[in-house]
Write a protein that holds these residues in place. Structure first.
Motif: not given
Length: 156
Positions: A120-134, A136-144
């Motif tokens: 459920a937690h993974e599903r919620w996070v996925n929904e909360l970050l719905d506007g972030v593409s795979a 972009d998520a990878h790129h932001i993670g790399e930047l962080l």
């Protein structure tokens, strides 16, 4: 003001804006997750975090290791573990030869409960970050990952 000084001031302001944005997003996501855990599982985020740490270490953790891993005081962890034990989700195991140390691990019921919450937690996070593409998520993670670690050392 010289050009290099102006550049440093601009960089400093941009980093401050970045920090404030990260903090705002983190707080919003955390608040939503807290509410969802409360409503769907009558649970808390700290309780979820303790269960997650114990789920990763199937053999269990000493209480002080659990505190270090979660970066909270022993007292905070003890209260959460007490309630989880009362609910039959964790067990305490005496460590032979060390009367002061206790190993804590999830029970089979605790593993099952955590697995359900984690899905459920993974599903919620996925929904909360719905506007972030795979991508972009990878790129932001790399930047962080470029941000300094808590020891002050930079990771590159």
């Amino acid at each position: 003001m010289t050009a290099p000084q102006l550049g440093q001031e601009t960089l400093s302001k941009e980093r401050l804006r970045l920090w404030l944005r990260m903090l705002r997003v983190t707080r919003q996501v955390e608040a939503a997750l807290r509410e969802k855990l409360r409503l769907e599982f009558d649970s808390t985020l700290p309780r979820f975090d303790v269960m997650a740490a114990l789920f990763r270490d199937r053999e269990g953790l000493k209480m002080n290791e659990l505190s270090k891993r979660l970066r909270v005081s022993n007292g905070n962890v003890t209260g959460i573990v007490d309630r989880l034990a009362d609910d039959g989700l964790v067990e305490r195991i005496a460590i032979e030869g060390d009367r002061r140390a206790t190993l804590v691990r999830l029970t089979p019921d605790g593993r099952d409960a955590f697995t359900t919450m984690a899905v459920a937690h993974e599903r919620w996070v996925n929904e909360l970050l719905d506007g972030v593409s795979a991508e972009d998520a990878h790129h932001i993670g790399e930047l962080l990952h470029r941000l300094p670690a808590d020891t002050g050392d930079r990771q590159r």
